[in-house]
Write a protein that holds these residues in place. Structure first.
Motif, PDB file in Angstrom:
ATOM      1  N   VAL A 337      -2.804 -11.356   7.667  1.00 38.07           N
ATOM      2  CA  VAL A 337      -1.961 -12.065   6.701  1.00 38.07           C
ATOM      3  C   VAL A 337      -0.533 -12.274   7.214  1.00 38.07           C
ATOM      4  N   ALA A 338      -0.378 -12.525   8.495  1.00 40.01           N
ATOM      5  CA  ALA A 338       0.955 -12.822   9.019  1.00 40.01           C
ATOM      6  C   ALA A 338       1.571 -14.022   8.314  1.00 40.01           C
ATOM      7  N   HIS A 339       0.720 -14.950   7.848  1.00 34.25           N
ATOM      8  CA  HIS A 339       1.231 -16.179   7.230  1.00 34.25           C
ATOM      9  C   HIS A 339       1.954 -15.929   5.912  1.00 34.25           C
ATOM     10  N   ILE A 340       1.719 -14.786   5.261  1.00 37.82           N
ATOM     11  CA  ILE A 340       2.392 -14.560   3.976  1.00 37.82           C
ATOM     12  C   ILE A 340       3.865 -14.177   4.168  1.00 37.82           C
ATOM     13  N   ARG A 341       4.303 -14.062   5.394  1.00 40.01           N
ATOM     14  CA  ARG A 341       5.746 -13.904   5.641  1.00 40.01           C
ATOM     15  C   ARG A 341       6.494 -15.180   5.261  1.00 40.01           C
ATOM     16  N   GLY A 342       5.780 -16.303   5.178  1.00 43.00           N
ATOM     17  CA  GLY A 342       6.408 -17.575   4.819  1.00 43.00           C
ATOM     18  C   GLY A 342       6.161 -17.982   3.386  1.00 43.00           C
ATOM     19  N   HIS A 343       5.729 -17.057   2.545  1.00 43.97           N
ATOM     20  CA  HIS A 343       5.518 -17.375   1.139  1.00 43.97           C
ATOM     21  C   HIS A 343       6.835 -17.272   0.386  1.00 43.97           C
ATOM     22  N   GLU A 344       6.799 -16.993  -0.917  1.00 44.82           N
ATOM     23  CA  GLU A 344       8.029 -16.975  -1.702  1.00 44.82           C
ATOM     24  C   GLU A 344       9.093 -16.070  -1.079  1.00 44.82           C
ATOM     25  N   THR A 345       8.655 -15.000  -0.453  1.00 43.70           N
ATOM     26  CA  THR A 345       9.512 -14.176   0.389  1.00 43.70           C
ATOM     27  C   THR A 345       8.656 -13.701   1.553  1.00 43.70           C
ATOM     28  N   ASP A 346       9.224 -12.968   2.492  1.00 40.97           N
ATOM     29  CA  ASP A 346       8.420 -12.334   3.539  1.00 40.97           C
ATOM     30  C   ASP A 346       7.681 -11.186   2.857  1.00 40.97           C
ATOM     31  N   ARG A 347       6.482 -11.468   2.401  1.00 41.16           N
ATOM     32  CA  ARG A 347       5.779 -10.494   1.559  1.00 41.16           C
ATOM     33  C   ARG A 347       5.435  -9.199   2.283  1.00 41.16           C
ATOM     34  N   LEU A 348       5.163  -9.257   3.570  1.00 36.01           N
ATOM     35  CA  LEU A 348       4.851  -8.024   4.286  1.00 36.01           C
ATOM     36  C   LEU A 348       6.071  -7.117   4.363  1.00 36.01           C
ATOM     37  N   ALA A 349       7.204  -7.683   4.729  1.00 36.54           N
ATOM     38  CA  ALA A 349       8.431  -6.880   4.802  1.00 36.54           C
ATOM     39  C   ALA A 349       8.830  -6.373   3.418  1.00 36.54           C
ATOM     40  N   ALA A 350       8.704  -7.230   2.409  1.00 37.84           N
ATOM     41  CA  ALA A 350       9.080  -6.834   1.051  1.00 37.84           C
ATOM     42  C   ALA A 350       8.177  -5.730   0.531  1.00 37.84           C
ATOM     43  N   LEU A 351       6.880  -5.841   0.765  1.00 35.52           N
ATOM     44  CA  LEU A 351       5.958  -4.800   0.311  1.00 35.52           C
ATOM     45  C   LEU A 351       6.225  -3.476   1.015  1.00 35.52           C
ATOM     46  N   ALA A 352       6.449  -3.536   2.320  1.00 43.83           N
ATOM     47  CA  ALA A 352       6.744  -2.294   3.049  1.00 43.83           C
ATOM     48  C   ALA A 352       8.000  -1.632   2.495  1.00 43.83           C
ATOM     49  N   ALA A 353       9.014  -2.425   2.211  1.00 44.39           N
ATOM     50  CA  ALA A 353      10.269  -1.870   1.696  1.00 44.39           C
ATOM     51  C   ALA A 353      10.106  -1.296   0.297  1.00 44.39           C
ATOM     52  N   GLU A 354       9.470  -2.039  -0.599  1.00 43.17           N
ATOM     53  CA  GLU A 354       9.401  -1.607  -1.996  1.00 43.17           C
ATOM     54  C   GLU A 354       8.375  -0.504  -2.224  1.00 43.17           C
ATOM     55  N   LEU A 355       7.236  -0.567  -1.553  1.00 41.13           N
ATOM     56  CA  LEU A 355       6.283   0.532  -1.653  1.00 41.13           C
ATOM     57  C   LEU A 355       6.880   1.801  -1.061  1.00 41.13           C
ATOM     58  N   GLY A 356       7.538   1.651   0.073  1.00 44.06           N
ATOM     59  CA  GLY A 356       8.183   2.812   0.691  1.00 44.06           C
ATOM     60  C   GLY A 356       9.279   3.395  -0.169  1.00 44.06           C
ATOM     61  N   ARG A 357      10.000   2.540  -0.887  1.00 49.48           N
ATOM     62  CA  ARG A 357      11.078   2.996  -1.759  1.00 49.48           C
ATOM     63  C   ARG A 357      10.561   3.931  -2.860  1.00 49.48           C
ATOM     64  N   LEU A 358       9.299   3.728  -3.251  1.00 48.93           N
ATOM     65  CA  LEU A 358       8.715   4.564  -4.300  1.00 48.93           C
ATOM     66  C   LEU A 358       7.835   5.685  -3.734  1.00 48.93           C
ATOM     67  N   GLY A 359       7.969   5.936  -2.432  1.00 48.47           N
ATOM     68  CA  GLY A 359       7.314   7.094  -1.845  1.00 48.47           C
ATOM     69  C   GLY A 359       6.044   6.815  -1.086  1.00 48.47           C
ATOM     70  N   ALA A 360       5.597   5.576  -1.004  1.00 48.87           N
ATOM     71  CA  ALA A 360       4.364   5.267  -0.291  1.00 48.87           C
ATOM     72  C   ALA A 360       4.537   5.485   1.202  1.00 48.87           C
ATOM     73  N   ASP A 361       3.456   5.897   1.835  1.00 46.64           N
ATOM     74  CA  ASP A 361       3.430   6.054   3.295  1.00 46.64           C
ATOM     75  C   ASP A 361       2.860   4.753   3.858  1.00 46.64           C
ATOM     76  N   VAL A 362       3.738   3.841   4.240  1.00 50.86           N
ATOM     77  CA  VAL A 362       3.319   2.499   4.615  1.00 50.86           C
ATOM     78  C   VAL A 362       3.965   2.088   5.926  1.00 50.86           C
TER      79      VAL A 362
END
Length: 426
Positions: A337-362
């Motif tokens: 899913v590299a292509h979802i970096r070009g969606h409404e936001t860079d979804r991979l980077a955003a998910l890694a940041a926000e999941l990690g912010r809540l304690g996820a090991d990502v």
């Protein structure tokens, strides 16, 4: 990734106190609604789009078609469309709607006037250059200042010669759909050939082809990476819009994380929607999934299994699936899913940041995410003005205390009043 925004009225996600037992009726599919509206606007007579989704994206599409010269009456459920003569200068607001930014320009090329396009600031970062280059190669006058992005203008002459065009659609399947949807109205039709890495989200092209055929348009898709639309009439057809199956993700996840049961009414037995893959994904994660008289039922055990999934064809499901994987009892690997970096936001980077912010090991990978079991905690989950990110935050908040979602209103892109609807499920 888009810069982290300030919190906008963080919405505390209601956490169920026990297994949820609910039946829900979801709004219609944005993808189907916007394709139906566009085809109706270039058809040979008036038609009705029934159970149309009324959301920001679909209202932007209706306004765009109105601006070109069609007439779209946006009722509560049934929207009447009358094709018009595209002979007036127009300014198109794309908002954050990729379907408007990519699907409308090939139709605007049929106008006899200049049509300009712009949208929300973030939309100037989303790719559209392949569509504009393709239109140029078909004889359309395009002025984008060499940016390959918003803002740009189309100077129509009333017709498009059409013919064969080569595109690299590895960033978005919408590049192909955009050309196919208008192609029957071009003098020689259009023969679209993809070169490059595999096209993502192929079910969305299948959806486009199926809808074109419903309108009597001849489409040849027998060869891989080639779609040819013959010139001819786009027959007026009434459409009944299916529920948005991708929007079902947080509701079905509610069954999975609480050990409850959720039924989504009117789930189609056959569909081209990418969201239908949720049936297979949730089964792999340990849920019981099956059709009932009302629609689709998902029952959870309260425990989720980790998965190894290639989501290339269903990338829009990645945020919801990633949230479920962060709650799973085993490791997960999401890829393709590299292509979802070009969606409404860079979804991979955003998910890694926000999941990690809540304690996820990502761990963020070039084309996906690795997730391992971890103890999550509360906090604010940022959405980056992305409705699918909001869904991920809501899923986490259903299983973790004290999670709030920033800018929950961004869900209005495809689901108006989502927060109020969700709160009524308790």
């Amino acid at each position: 990734m888009t810069a982290l925004p300030a919190s906008v009225d963080p919405w505390p996600v209601p956490r169920p106190t026990g297994p949820v037992q609910v039946t829900v009726t979801l709004p219609g599919s944005k993808s189907l609604t916007n394709r139906a509206l566009l085809l109706a606007a270039i058809a040979d007579g008036p038609s009705v789009v029934r159970r149309a989704l009324r959301s920001r994206d679909t209202l932007l599409m209706a306004a765009a078609l109105d601006a070109l010269g069609a007439e779209v009456e946006t009722g509560d459920d049934d929207w009447a469309v009358r094709p018009g003569v595209f002979d007036r200068p127009a300014r198109i607001d794309c908002g954050l709607a990729g379907t408007v930014m990519r699907f409308v320009p090939p139709v605007a090329a049929l106008s006899t006037a200049v049509v300009t396009f712009d949208g929300d600031p973030h939309m100037r970062l989303r790719p559209v250059g392949e569509v504009l280059a393709a239109l140029r190669s078909l004889g359309v006058l395009v002025d984008d200042g060499g940016r390959g992005a918003l803002p740009f203008s189309i100077a129509g002459t009333g017709s498009v010669p059409g013919g064969t065009v080569v595109v690299d659609a590895s960033a978005s399947s919408q590049f192909v759909s955009a050309l196919l949807l208008a192609g029957a109205r071009y003098d020689d039709g259009v023969d679209v050939r993809h070169v490059g890495k595999p096209v993502p989200s192929l079910p969305h092209i299948d959806m486009t082809v199926a809808m074109l055929r419903q309108h009597g348009v001849e489409v040849d898709d027998a060869d891989a990476n080639r779609w040819a639309v013959a010139p001819g009439t786009v027959r007026a057809v009434d459409h009944l819009i299916e529920p948005d199956l991708s929007n079902a993700a947080p509701f079905l996840a509610l069954a999975a994380v609480t050990g409850g049961s959720v039924v989504v009414r009117d789930w189609p037995r056959e569909t081209t929607q990418a969201g239908d893959m949720l049936r297979e994904i949730l089964t792999l994660m340990g849920c019981e999934v099956g059709f009932v008289d009302e629609g689709l039922r998902v029952s959870g055990t309260g425990a989720l299994q980790g998965v190894d999934l290639d989501l290339h064809d269903v990338g829009e499901l990645t945020p919801a699936v990633a949230a479920l994987c962060a709650l799973a009892e085993g490791p997960s690997h999401l890829r393709g899913v590299a292509h979802i970096r070009g969606h409404e936001t860079d979804r991979l980077a955003a998910l890694a940041a926000e999941l990690g912010r809540l304690g996820a090991d990502v761990t963020e990978r070039a084309d996906g995410l690795d997730l391992r079991p971890a103890t999550l905690h509360g906090g604010v989950f940022h959405t980056y003005a992305d409705h699918r990110m909001a869904h991920a935050g809501v899923i986490l908040g259903s299983a973790v205390d004290d999670v709030s979602v920033e800018n929950i209103a961004t869900t209005s892109k495809t689901f108006p009043d989502f927060a109020e609807f969700w709160e009524r499920l308790r």
